[in-house]
Design a protein around this motif. Structure first.
Motif, PDB file in Angstrom:
ATOM      1  N   LYS A   1       6.968 -36.668   2.037  1.00  0.00           N
ATOM      2  CA  LYS A   1       7.119 -38.046   2.345  1.00  0.00           C
ATOM      3  C   LYS A   1       6.683 -38.913   1.076  1.00  0.00           C
ATOM      4  O   LYS A   1       7.415 -39.756   0.573  1.00  0.00           O
ATOM      5  CB  LYS A   1       6.108 -38.661   3.503  1.00  0.00           C
ATOM      6  N   ASP A   2       5.729 -38.545   0.023  1.00  0.00           N
ATOM      7  CA  ASP A   2       5.124 -39.221  -0.903  1.00  0.00           C
ATOM      8  C   ASP A   2       6.172 -38.654  -2.346  1.00  0.00           C
ATOM      9  O   ASP A   2       6.277 -39.678  -3.063  1.00  0.00           O
ATOM     10  CB  ASP A   2       3.896 -38.718  -1.286  1.00  0.00           C
ATOM     11  N   HIS A   3       6.641 -37.626  -2.213  1.00  0.00           N
ATOM     12  CA  HIS A   3       7.409 -37.171  -3.703  1.00  0.00           C
ATOM     13  C   HIS A   3       8.645 -36.656  -3.466  1.00  0.00           C
ATOM     14  O   HIS A   3       9.311 -36.556  -4.431  1.00  0.00           O
ATOM     15  CB  HIS A   3       6.455 -36.184  -4.004  1.00  0.00           C
ATOM     16  N   GLY A   4       9.034 -36.577  -2.100  1.00  0.00           N
ATOM     17  CA  GLY A   4      10.541 -36.159  -1.928  1.00  0.00           C
ATOM     18  C   GLY A   4      10.877 -34.565  -2.219  1.00  0.00           C
ATOM     19  O   GLY A   4      11.971 -34.113  -2.678  1.00  0.00           O
ATOM     20  N   LEU A   5       9.666 -33.765  -2.211  1.00  0.00           N
ATOM     21  CA  LEU A   5       9.818 -32.526  -2.713  1.00  0.00           C
ATOM     22  C   LEU A   5       9.710 -31.534  -1.417  1.00  0.00           C
ATOM     23  O   LEU A   5       8.713 -31.808  -0.689  1.00  0.00           O
ATOM     24  CB  LEU A   5       8.880 -32.191  -3.752  1.00  0.00           C
ATOM     25  N   ASN A   6      10.426 -30.450  -1.268  1.00  0.00           N
ATOM     26  CA  ASN A   6      10.012 -29.500  -0.520  1.00  0.00           C
ATOM     27  C   ASN A   6       9.290 -28.263  -0.994  1.00  0.00           C
ATOM     28  O   ASN A   6       9.832 -27.512  -1.692  1.00  0.00           O
ATOM     29  CB  ASN A   6      11.813 -28.937   0.030  1.00  0.00           C
ATOM     30  N   THR A   7       7.934 -28.464  -0.753  1.00  0.00           N
ATOM     31  CA  THR A   7       7.177 -27.134  -1.028  1.00  0.00           C
ATOM     32  C   THR A   7       6.954 -26.129  -0.143  1.00  0.00           C
ATOM     33  O   THR A   7       6.409 -25.040  -0.504  1.00  0.00           O
ATOM     34  CB  THR A   7       5.778 -27.912  -1.232  1.00  0.00           C
ATOM     35  N   PHE A   8       7.489 -26.173   1.149  1.00  0.00           N
ATOM     36  CA  PHE A   8       7.307 -25.124   1.876  1.00  0.00           C
ATOM     37  C   PHE A   8       7.770 -23.812   1.205  1.00  0.00           C
ATOM     38  O   PHE A   8       7.131 -22.725   1.614  1.00  0.00           O
ATOM     39  CB  PHE A   8       7.981 -25.171   3.127  1.00  0.00           C
TER      40      PHE A   8
ATOM     41  N   ILE B   1       0.259 -30.834   4.839  1.00  0.00           N
ATOM     42  CA  ILE B   1       0.493 -30.976   3.286  1.00  0.00           C
ATOM     43  C   ILE B   1       1.868 -31.191   2.946  1.00  0.00           C
ATOM     44  O   ILE B   1       2.011 -31.709   2.186  1.00  0.00           O
ATOM     45  CB  ILE B   1      -0.137 -29.728   2.470  1.00  0.00           C
ATOM     46  N   VAL B   2       2.720 -29.870   3.490  1.00  0.00           N
ATOM     47  CA  VAL B   2       4.093 -29.971   3.038  1.00  0.00           C
ATOM     48  C   VAL B   2       4.552 -31.312   3.678  1.00  0.00           C
ATOM     49  O   VAL B   2       5.506 -31.957   2.881  1.00  0.00           O
ATOM     50  CB  VAL B   2       4.766 -28.792   3.999  1.00  0.00           C
ATOM     51  N   GLY B   3       4.330 -31.929   4.832  1.00  0.00           N
ATOM     52  CA  GLY B   3       4.920 -33.282   5.225  1.00  0.00           C
ATOM     53  C   GLY B   3       4.590 -34.231   4.239  1.00  0.00           C
ATOM     54  O   GLY B   3       5.381 -35.146   3.859  1.00  0.00           O
ATOM     55  N   ASP B   4       3.262 -34.290   3.690  1.00  0.00           N
ATOM     56  CA  ASP B   4       2.867 -35.341   2.708  1.00  0.00           C
ATOM     57  C   ASP B   4       3.453 -35.321   1.699  1.00  0.00           C
ATOM     58  O   ASP B   4       3.916 -36.476   1.104  1.00  0.00           O
ATOM     59  CB  ASP B   4       1.240 -35.312   2.718  1.00  0.00           C
TER      60      ASP B   4
END
Length: 522
Positions: free
Chosen positions: A384-391, A378-381
Motif C-alpha cells: 500500500k505504501d510503496h507499491g512493492l510486492n515483498t511476499f 507487513i506485506v500489505g502495508d
C-alpha cells in the motif's frame, strides 16, 4: 558453529529457534537438518499428540508480569506536539543559529557531540552535515579535541602526533582525564587491522583506571560508566536520558539546548506512550498462551532501542508485534513444546499453508495464526505504501524467483545483518546462560565452547566476550543505524545478566524513565 541470525521473516525466526534445539536431535538427523529439511516423515504432521506429551510440560518459572495492562493504559503526560509545537520550533531555530554562527572548531564539535548525546541531532541533520564538511582534522593539537574530531569525522591517522619515537603514546598524556576519556570513546570506532586504535584503547583504559581514585564524583561517574559500556555501544534513547542529567551539571551548558533536549524528550515519550497502549490484545497471545512471557513493555524496549525517533511509529509498532510473536515461539521451543510437536511446527512453517494449521496443537495454532497474520499485515502495508510486492522475499527459501538486482542488494547488506545479529545472539547467550542452564534448556554458545574446547565456564565466557568484541570491529563502516542499534540494545539488556528474564532490575528502571516519568522543565 553457525551463530548468525536472520530477523527478516517469521519462517527464518522459527527455523532459528529450531536450530537452537539442534543439540536435542540425534546425530543421524544432522545431514537432513543442515539441508533445512524436516527430520520427520510427512505423516508426523497429521499425527495426534498423546496426553503425556500435552501434560508433561516444563516451566521456566518466569516472574509475573510487573507491568499490568491497566497500568500501561494509565500512562499519561502533560506534553504533546499539539500544545508545545510552537515552543519546540522556536527552540530548534535558536539552536540552529548555534551551529551556523562562527565558532572555534573544538567548540562546534563539542556542540555537535552534545546534540547527539542529548538525542536532538535528528532535528539538525543538514546543518550538522554542513559543519562537518568544513572541518580539518589536522588543525588542533590537544588530545580531547583530536579524539572528538576522530569520533565525529572518523580520520584514524590523526593520533600519530601523540606518539613518541618508540611508537608508544607519550607519557605526559596519562594525567589528561578529559583527553583520555575522549580517546577511549574514540577507540571503540576501530575496525580490524587498525592497531593504533587498539593501542589507544589499552593506553586510555589503563590510565583512566589508575586515575579513578583521584577524580571528583561527577568525573568518576562518567569514567566508570564509559569503562563499563562505551558511548558508541549505548542505546541512544537511554543515553539521551542519562546525558540530560550530566549536561545539566556542566558549567558550560547551553540553556537553550538543554531546554530543547528536555522538551523533545518529553514529546517523544508522549508518542511512545500512545503507541504502547492499545494494540497488544489484538494479537490474542496474552490470554491463550499462558506458558509464554506476557511482557509487552520489555518487548517494546527492544523496538524503542532500535528506532526511537517519533516519525517511525509504524516501524516500532511492527517491531514490537514481531518481538512479541518471537517471544511466544521462543518459549514454545525452549520450554513448552515436545520434540515431536516442534518438528511438526517447523515443517508447517516451511510449507507456509494455513490448511496445515488444524493438525497442530492448539497453542501452536495460535502462534502459527499470529505469525501468518503479521506477515500478511507487513506485506500489505508495504504494498500500500510503496507499491512493492515483498511476499516472494518472505518465502524465498522455497525457490521463488528473485531478480539479480534484489539478490545483489541482499548480498551487499548481508554483512551488517550477520555481524549485528551475531552480537545480539552472543550477548543474549551470555546474559541468559546461568538461568537457562539451571532449567535444562538447549545448549548455547557458552556451553558449546566449554565442550568443544575443554575449558572452564569462566574461560568460555571470556572467549564469547572476545567474539562479541571482534564482531563489533567487523561491522561495516556504512552500517545502517537500526542494525547497529539492535546490537546496542542487546548489550544493554544482557549487560548484567538476563535483563528480559529478570526484568525487575535495570530494564525496569530504564522503562520507568523512558515511558513513565517525564523530565521536569523549569
Amino acid at each position: 558453529m553457525e551463530l548468525a541470525i536472520s530477523y527478516s521473516t517469521p519462517s527464518c525466526l522459527t527455523t532459528l529457534n529450531y536450530e537452537r534445539s539442534a543439540l536435542a536431535v540425534t546425530r543421524k538427523h544432522t545431514k537432513l537438518y543442515k539441508q533445512g529439511l524436516s527430520v520427520l516423515p510427512f505423516f508426523m504432521i497429521v499425527s495426534k499428540f498423546n496426553d503425556t506429551q500435552l501434560n508433561s510440560r516444563r516451566s521456566a518459572n518466569y516472574h509475573p508480569n510487573i507491568w499490568d495492562h491497566k497500568l500501561i493504559e494509565s500512562f499519561t503526560t502533560p506534553y504533546s506536539y499539539e500544545i508545545h509545537a510552537t515552543r519546540l520550533e522556536g527552540l530548534k531555530e535558536d539552536v540552529k543559529t548555534l551551529l551556523t554562527s562562527p565558532k572555534d572548531s573544538s567548540v562546534l564539535l563539542k556542540l555537535i557531540d552534545s546534540m547527539q548525546r542529548l538525542g536532538v541531532a535528528y532535528h539538525f541533520e543538514k546543518e550538522i552535515k554542513d559543519v562537518i564538511g568544513i572541518q580539518n582534522p589536522n588543525v588542533t593539537s590537544d588530545l580531547y579535541t583530536t579524539a572528538l574530531q576522530f569520533r565525529i569525522l572518523r580520520e584514524h591517522d590523526v593520533f600519530k602526533k601523540f606518539k613518541s619515537r618508540d611508537g608508544r603514546f607519550v607519557a605526559s598524556l596519562s594525567k589528561d582525564v578529559e583527553g583520555l576519556l575522549s580517546l577511549y570513546e574514540a577507540s571503540h570506532l576501530g575496525m580490524h587491522g587498525e592497531n593504533i586504535l587498539e593501542e589507544a584503547r589499552d593506553f586510555s583504559m589503563k590510565n583512566l583506571n589508575s586515575l579513578m581514585g583521584k577524580l571528583d564524583s561527577n568525573s568518576a561517574k562518567q569514567v566508570k560508566q564509559s569503562l563499563e559500556i562505551p558511548l558508541h555501544w549505548r542505546v541512544p534513547r537511554v543515553e539521551a536520558r542519562n546525558f540530560i542529567d550530566v549536561y545539566q551539571k556542566d558549567n558550560k551548558r547551553n540553556l537553550t539546548l538543554l531546554e530543547l533536549a528536555k522538551l523533545d524528550y518529553n514529546l517523544v515519550q508522549s508518542v511512545h506512550q500512545r503507541e504502547i497502549k492499545d494494540w497488544w490484545r489484538d494479537l490474542g497471545l496474552t490470554e491463550k498462551l499462558t506458558f509464554s512471557r506476557d511482557w509487552l513493555m520489555e518487548n517494546y524496549f527492544w523496538a524503542m532501542g532500535i528506532v526511537s525517533e517519533p516519525q517511525f511509529s509504524q516501524c516500532r509498532t511492527s517491531l514490537t508485534k514481531f518481538i512479541c510473536i518471537l517471544t511466544a515461539i521462543d518459549d514454545m521451543y525452549d520450554i513448552y513444546g515436545s520434540l515431536d510437536e516442534l518438528e511438526c511446527f517447523t515443517e508447517a512453517v516451511n510449507r507456509w499453508e494455513m490448511t496445515i494449521m488444524v493438525d497442530l496443537p492448539e497453542n501452536m495454532q495460535i502462534c502459527y495464526d499470529a505469525m501468518h497474520k503479521f506477515v500478511n499485515e507487513i506485506v500489505g502495508d508495504v504494498s500500500k505504501d510503496h507499491g512493492l510486492n515483498t511476499f516472494p522475499y518472505v518465502i524465498e527459501e522455497r525457490g521463488c524467483t528473485l531478480t539479480k538486482t534484489s539478490l545483489d542488494c541482499f548480498k551487499n547488506g548481508s554483512e551488517l545483518i550477520h555481524w549485528s545479529s551475531l552480537i545480539t545472539r552472543l550477548s543474549d547467550d551470555l546474559g541468559t546462560y546461568e538461568a537457562e542452564s539451571k532449567r535444562g534448556d538447549v545448549a548455547k554458545s557458552t556451553l558449546c565452547y566449554i565442550v568443544r574446547e575443554g575449558i572452564s565456564e569462566v574461560q568460555a565466557k571470556h572467549c564469547i566476550k572476545e567474539l562479541i568484541k571482534s564482531a563489533k570491529n567487523s561491522l561495516p563502516r556504512s552500517i545502517v543505524t537500526m542494525s547497529l542499534n539492535m546490537a546496542r540494545t542487546a548489550k544493554c539488556i544482557f549487560q548484567h545478566g538476563d535483563g528480559i528474564g529478570t526484568s525487575t532490575g535495570a530494564i525496569k528502571d530504564h522503562l520507568t524513565s523512558l515511558l513513565v516519568k517525564e523530565i521536569p522543565i523549569d
